[in-house]
Design a protein around this motif. Structure first.
Motif: not given
Length: 203
Positions: A93-98, A104-107, A142-145
């Motif tokens: 159910k999530t989106i991860k930013l890398w 590295s994982l950003l969020g 979403w704003n990815a920044e």
């Protein structure tokens, strides 16, 4: 990418097999292409809950991103602050930013109430943004920044399997394909529904 757990590389001009990438322990559900260090690279998302990064030119494994707790269904690449990044959507159910360069994982973006099947990248007001389609029947923007939720598009009656970005009359728009046999067109900037295309039968 295949349910046989491999990724095959092909020359589309002469239709020959260039090589096979092996390393996943589950089906490969998603792929994204990006550039890194002057080489063309691939990211692969799998039912084994990981994302693997590959140099597509020498067919070597660059690394493995771990963090999702279930299948990785969707991947997109984008640029942020001069670095190549990835977004991954999952059954968890999530989106991860890398950061694809230093791995590295950003969020983590958490607002969907079911599987995230599809992702798309677009630009809005100078920022890189994401659209995510889910089994909860919604598309979230979403704003990815800064990792903020911009809004939620509602109207589909079933899972949203696919997303595509296009320009129309100077505005950034989205097309979303659903298990409800429809494609909906949206203005991603003002979050309005432009229309519904009907004609498919089945998901």
């Amino acid at each position: 990418g295949s349910h046989d757990k491999t990724i095959k590389l092909w020359n589309v001009e002469n239709q020959t097999l260039l090589g096979t990438l092996q390393g996943h322990s589950g089906a490969v559900r998603s792929l994204a292409v990006f550039e890194h260090g002057g080489s063309t690279c691939l990211a692969s998302g799998s039912y084994d809950k990981t994302i693997k990064l590959w140099n597509a030119e020498n067919q070597s494994l660059l690394g493995t991103l771990q963090g999702h707790s279930s299948d990785v269904y969707s991947l997109v690449a984008f640029e942020h602050e001069g670095a190549t990044c990835l977004a991954s959507g999952s059954r968890d159910k999530t989106i991860k930013l890398w950061n694809a360069e230093n791995q590295s994982l950003l969020g983590t973006l958490q607002k969907h109430s079911s599987d995230v099947w599809s992702l798309a990248v677009f630009e809005h007001e100078g920022s890189t943004c994401l659209a995510s389609g889910s089994s909860d029947k919604t598309i979230k923007l979403w704003n990815a920044e800064n990792q903020s939720l911009l809004g939620t598009l509602q109207g589909h009656s079933s899972d949203i399997w696919s997303l595509a970005v296009f320009e129309h009359e100077g505005s950034t728009c989205l097309a979303s394909g659903s298990g409800g046999s429809t494609i909906k067109l949206w203005n991603a900037e003002n979050q309005s529904l432009l229309g519904t295309l009907q004609g498919h039968y089945g998901a």
